[in-house]
Design an enzyme around this catalytic site. Structure first.
Site, PDB file in Angstrom:
ATOM      1  N   GLY A 143     -14.950 -21.350  -5.675  1.00  0.00           N
ATOM      2  CA  GLY A 143     -13.581 -21.865  -5.672  1.00  0.00           C
ATOM      3  C   GLY A 143     -13.183 -22.441  -4.333  1.00  0.00           C
ATOM      4  O   GLY A 143     -14.002 -23.032  -3.621  1.00  0.00           O
ATOM      5  N   ARG A 203      -6.501  -3.241  -4.877  1.00  0.00           N
ATOM      6  CA  ARG A 203      -6.341  -4.705  -4.945  1.00  0.00           C
ATOM      7  C   ARG A 203      -4.939  -5.001  -5.453  1.00  0.00           C
ATOM      8  O   ARG A 203      -4.493  -4.381  -6.435  1.00  0.00           O
ATOM      9  CB  ARG A 203      -7.345  -5.306  -5.936  1.00  0.00           C
ATOM     10  N   GLU A 204      -4.256  -5.933  -4.804  1.00  0.00           N
ATOM     11  CA  GLU A 204      -2.952  -6.343  -5.331  1.00  0.00           C
ATOM     12  C   GLU A 204      -3.148  -6.923  -6.717  1.00  0.00           C
ATOM     13  O   GLU A 204      -4.178  -7.527  -7.008  1.00  0.00           O
ATOM     14  CB  GLU A 204      -2.318  -7.385  -4.405  1.00  0.00           C
ATOM     15  N   PHE A 247      -8.446   0.922  -0.528  1.00  0.00           N
ATOM     16  CA  PHE A 247      -9.276  -0.129  -1.132  1.00  0.00           C
ATOM     17  C   PHE A 247      -8.611  -0.792  -2.334  1.00  0.00           C
ATOM     18  O   PHE A 247      -9.260  -1.506  -3.088  1.00  0.00           O
ATOM     19  CB  PHE A 247     -10.638   0.454  -1.544  1.00  0.00           C
ATOM     20  N   THR A 280      -5.393  -0.642   7.799  1.00  0.00           N
ATOM     21  CA  THR A 280      -6.734  -1.096   8.195  1.00  0.00           C
ATOM     22  C   THR A 280      -6.752  -1.340   9.701  1.00  0.00           C
ATOM     23  O   THR A 280      -5.996  -2.182  10.202  1.00  0.00           O
ATOM     24  CB  THR A 280      -7.067  -2.396   7.437  1.00  0.00           C
ATOM     25  N   VAL A 338       0.830  -1.204   0.000  1.00  0.00           N
ATOM     26  CA  VAL A 338       0.000   0.000   0.000  1.00  0.00           C
ATOM     27  C   VAL A 338       0.868   1.258   0.000  1.00  0.00           C
ATOM     28  O   VAL A 338       0.657   2.173  -0.798  1.00  0.00           O
ATOM     29  CB  VAL A 338      -0.940  -0.019   1.235  1.00  0.00           C
ATOM     30  N   CYS A 341      -5.616  -9.643   2.587  1.00  0.00           N
ATOM     31  CA  CYS A 341      -6.641  -8.793   3.214  1.00  0.00           C
ATOM     32  C   CYS A 341      -7.899  -9.505   3.689  1.00  0.00           C
ATOM     33  O   CYS A 341      -8.266  -9.380   4.846  1.00  0.00           O
ATOM     34  CB  CYS A 341      -7.033  -7.674   2.246  1.00  0.00           C
ATOM     35  N   GLY A 383      -8.616 -15.929  -0.068  1.00  0.00           N
ATOM     36  CA  GLY A 383      -7.279 -15.914   0.536  1.00  0.00           C
ATOM     37  C   GLY A 383      -6.685 -14.520   0.389  1.00  0.00           C
ATOM     38  O   GLY A 383      -7.408 -13.540   0.234  1.00  0.00           O
TER      39      GLY A 383
HETATM   40  N1  LIG Z   1      -1.979  -5.309   0.622  1.00  0.00           N
HETATM   41  C1  LIG Z   1      -3.161  -4.898   0.255  1.00  0.00           C
HETATM   42  O1  LIG Z   1      -3.683  -5.279  -0.796  1.00  0.00           O
HETATM   43  C2  LIG Z   1      -3.943  -3.922   1.111  1.00  0.00           C
HETATM   44  C3  LIG Z   1      -5.078  -3.299   0.572  1.00  0.00           C
HETATM   45  C4  LIG Z   1      -5.786  -2.394   1.363  1.00  0.00           C
HETATM   46  C5  LIG Z   1      -5.387  -2.137   2.686  1.00  0.00           C
HETATM   47  N2  LIG Z   1      -4.290  -2.793   3.177  1.00  0.00           N
HETATM   48  C6  LIG Z   1      -3.875  -2.473   4.550  1.00  0.00           C
HETATM   49  O2  LIG Z   1      -2.768  -1.567   4.452  1.00  0.00           O
HETATM   50  C7  LIG Z   1      -1.823  -1.811   5.508  1.00  0.00           C
HETATM   51  C8  LIG Z   1      -0.462  -2.117   4.913  1.00  0.00           C
HETATM   52  O3  LIG Z   1      -0.570  -3.332   4.181  1.00  0.00           O
HETATM   53  P1  LIG Z   1       0.616  -3.837   3.227  1.00  0.00           P
HETATM   54  O4  LIG Z   1       0.111  -5.055   2.529  1.00  0.00           O
HETATM   55  O5  LIG Z   1       1.111  -2.681   2.434  1.00  0.00           O
HETATM   56  O6  LIG Z   1       1.703  -4.250   4.339  1.00  0.00           O
HETATM   57  P2  LIG Z   1       3.206  -4.757   4.128  1.00  0.00           P
HETATM   58  O7  LIG Z   1       3.410  -5.758   5.184  1.00  0.00           O
HETATM   59  O8  LIG Z   1       3.423  -5.109   2.707  1.00  0.00           O
HETATM   60  O9  LIG Z   1       4.083  -3.456   4.421  1.00  0.00           O
HETATM   61  C9  LIG Z   1       4.161  -2.846   5.677  1.00  0.00           C
HETATM   62  C10 LIG Z   1       5.487  -2.087   5.736  1.00  0.00           C
HETATM   63  O10 LIG Z   1       5.513  -1.321   6.951  1.00  0.00           O
HETATM   64  C11 LIG Z   1       6.873  -1.314   7.392  1.00  0.00           C
HETATM   65  N3  LIG Z   1       6.913  -0.929   8.816  1.00  0.00           N
HETATM   66  C12 LIG Z   1       6.557  -1.659   9.904  1.00  0.00           C
HETATM   67  N4  LIG Z   1       6.743  -0.950  11.010  1.00  0.00           N
HETATM   68  C13 LIG Z   1       7.225   0.268  10.653  1.00  0.00           C
HETATM   69  C14 LIG Z   1       7.608   1.427  11.347  1.00  0.00           C
HETATM   70  N5  LIG Z   1       7.506   1.510  12.683  1.00  0.00           N
HETATM   71  N6  LIG Z   1       8.068   2.492  10.651  1.00  0.00           N
HETATM   72  C15 LIG Z   1       8.164   2.435   9.300  1.00  0.00           C
HETATM   73  N7  LIG Z   1       7.824   1.353   8.576  1.00  0.00           N
HETATM   74  C16 LIG Z   1       7.354   0.281   9.244  1.00  0.00           C
HETATM   75  C17 LIG Z   1       7.349  -2.725   7.115  1.00  0.00           C
HETATM   76  O11 LIG Z   1       8.757  -2.796   7.100  1.00  0.00           O
HETATM   77  C18 LIG Z   1       6.720  -2.983   5.744  1.00  0.00           C
HETATM   78  O12 LIG Z   1       7.583  -2.612   4.684  1.00  0.00           O
HETATM   79  C19 LIG Z   1      -2.421  -2.956   6.341  1.00  0.00           C
HETATM   80  O13 LIG Z   1      -3.149  -2.414   7.406  1.00  0.00           O
HETATM   81  C20 LIG Z   1      -3.351  -3.653   5.365  1.00  0.00           C
HETATM   82  O14 LIG Z   1      -4.407  -4.307   6.007  1.00  0.00           O
HETATM   83  C21 LIG Z   1      -3.550  -3.660   2.418  1.00  0.00           C
END
Ligand SMILES: NC(=O)c1ccc[n+]([C@@H]2O[C@H](COP(=O)([O-])OP(=O)(O)OC[C@H]3O[C@@H](n4cnc5c(N)ncnc54)[C@H](O)[C@@H]3O)[C@@H](O)[C@H]2O)c1
Length: 430
Positions: free
Chosen positions: A251, A152-153, A150, A121, A11, A258, A255
């Protein structure tokens, strides 16, 4: 505007690159030194279509800088966006420790009037506790907002550039105005709500999509017992505009990084406030048992797994990503190995990550070629709908006289053609 994004995961890095492309001066801040070093070289440490090009372009223009240093990235920024991970604990509680650690670190460098946005989130009420954590480290006045993500990967860049809506959760009109200005180039509908509504909207959106997946899986199960075909049922119900024919994916259950996590967190939150006897808790339960139940059905069709060669095609949690978080392969492969099969895994992008997550295991190997992985197999699992996996002509691998099972985990293959070629076809509700 100068903006800092804390956490350069999926994100954070997309958000930082997109805001930089709108002419802002953006800092991407992470505590992971290796990740920051790689991003500085223009290398995204995960696969996301279009992201590397955007990132390199913005870095060359000088609008995007990556750092591990809070003292460099926080002072002077008008908006600070927290986008660190919020994984769920085994009980399903959102682990907010990364959010609080970021809050603590940024508090020491905060300028008067800065807006701190929580994009991660988080459950309703978290904005207040994050604000308290920041106040412990600073005397300056600042504002808080909740702006859930919101995307999507697999289509994160396109989604971030063309969001269906931007949800802004705040209480102060000046905060709304500044965040609206920051998001204006997206030309998306802006929904201005309370922080609690913004936080709950994120969970509700994912829980609803997970519900549709679970719902159609339950219909598919009924189809298998009744002679109905889930594809036909979807077509028949989809004409009702209240239902629609989009987003039906029978399916192996949902998974990814999120849905499972967000449903678990919503279920936990419901239990904590005394509303645990609800849909979200049941959803989670049904999804957890989905793969073991389907694997038992496939095992019966295959006549057991002992001594069989099985190809598992598609190891990431979905196409266009190399993210292995809550990928079906992580449940399917251990079951096959435990039952005595030897497994060859294939994925066009996620092989390296799969090897890291699944590790070295007896009777598990990998192939960078779909054809090699599937050749001579007693069973082939088309687990994820990568174009090369659903586009492959499996009739070419059919061996006369040999019982071969073809598992169509996403109902994407031509059942009649495969059956005509002699495969034992196993789909979902067809
Ligand atoms: N991945 C998705 O598709 C998606 C979509 C919507 C919302 N979200 C939400 O967004 C948030 C992030 O998800 P993500 O998939 O990008 O996570 P991620 O695990 O890919 O990345 C999180 C990053 O935060 C860094 N981090 C941790 N602690 C830190 C700190 N104290 N200071 C600086 N950096 C720090 C980590 O090193 C990591 O690089 C989550 O809450 C997730 O639920 C994710």
């Amino acid at each position: 505007m100068r903006v800092t994004v804390i956490g350069t995961g999926f994100v954070g890095v997309v958000t930082a690159a997109v805001f930089a492309s709108f002419g802002n001066e953006v800092y991407g801040l992470d505590i992971d030194e290796a990740k920051v070093a790689s991003l500085r070289e223009g290398k995204v440490p995960f696969y996301e279509p279009g992201l590397e090009e955007l990132l390199i372009g913005e870095q060359k223009k000088g609008s995007l800088t990556f750092t591990t240093d809070y003292a460099e990235a926080i002072p002077g920024s008008e908006v600070i966006i927290i986008a660190v991970g919020t994984p769920s604990t085994p009980e399903g509680e959102a682990d907010l420790s990364y959010v609080y650690a970021a809050a603590k670190s940024l508090s020491k460098h905060l300028d008067e009037g800065t807006i701190v946005v929580v994009k991660s989130t988080v459950p309703p009420g978290t904005l207040d506790t994050v604000e308290t954590a920041i106040k412990e480290g600073t005397k300056v006045g600042f504002h808080m907002a909740s702006v859930p993500e919101f995307l999507r990967e697999g289509s994160a860049v396109i989604d971030t550039l063309n969001p269906s809506r931007v949800v802004l959760g705040a209480t102060d009109q000046e905060v709304f105005a500044k965040l609206e200005f920051l998001h204006a180039p997206l030309q998306a509908p802006v929904v201005k709500v309370s922080p609690e509504s913004a936080q709950l909207a994120k969970y509700a959106a994912n829980a609803y999509l997970a519900t549709r997946i679970t719902f159609i899986n339950q219909v598919a199960d009924l189809c298998e017992h009744s002679g109905a075909n889930v594809d036909e049922v979807i077509e028949a119900i989809g004409y009702d505009e209240r239902i629609g024919n989009h987003y039906w994916y029978p399916g192996f259950g949902y998974g990814g990084s999120c849905f499972p996590k967000d449903v678990k967190e919503l279920a936990y939150y419901s239990r904590e406030i005394g509303l645990g006897h609800n849909l979200f808790n049941k959803l989670n339960e049904l999804n957890e048992e989905r793969i073991p139940l389907i694997m038992a059905k496939i095992e019966r069709a295959a006549g057991g797994w002992a001594g069989k060669k099985v190809a598992v095609l598609g190891l990431a949690f979905k196409p266009n990503t190399d993210d292995m978080r809550e990928a079906p392969s992580l449940k399917v492969i251990p079951i096959l190995l435990e039952k005595g099969a030897s497994v060859v895994g294939y994925d066009p992008r996620a092989l390296d990550n799969a090897k890291k997550v699944l590790g070295e295991r007896e009777n598990l190997s990998y192939s960078a070629s779909l054809k090699e992985a599937a050749a001579g197999a007693d069973a082939i699992f088309a687990l994820i709908e990568w174009p090369d996996i659903v586009g492959f002509d499996y009739v070419l691998l059919r061996e006369e006289g040999k019982a071969q099972v073809m598992v169509d985990a996403r109902n994407q293959l031509d059942k009649s053609k495969l059956e005509a070629a002699g495969y034992i076809y196993v789909g979902i509700g067809r």
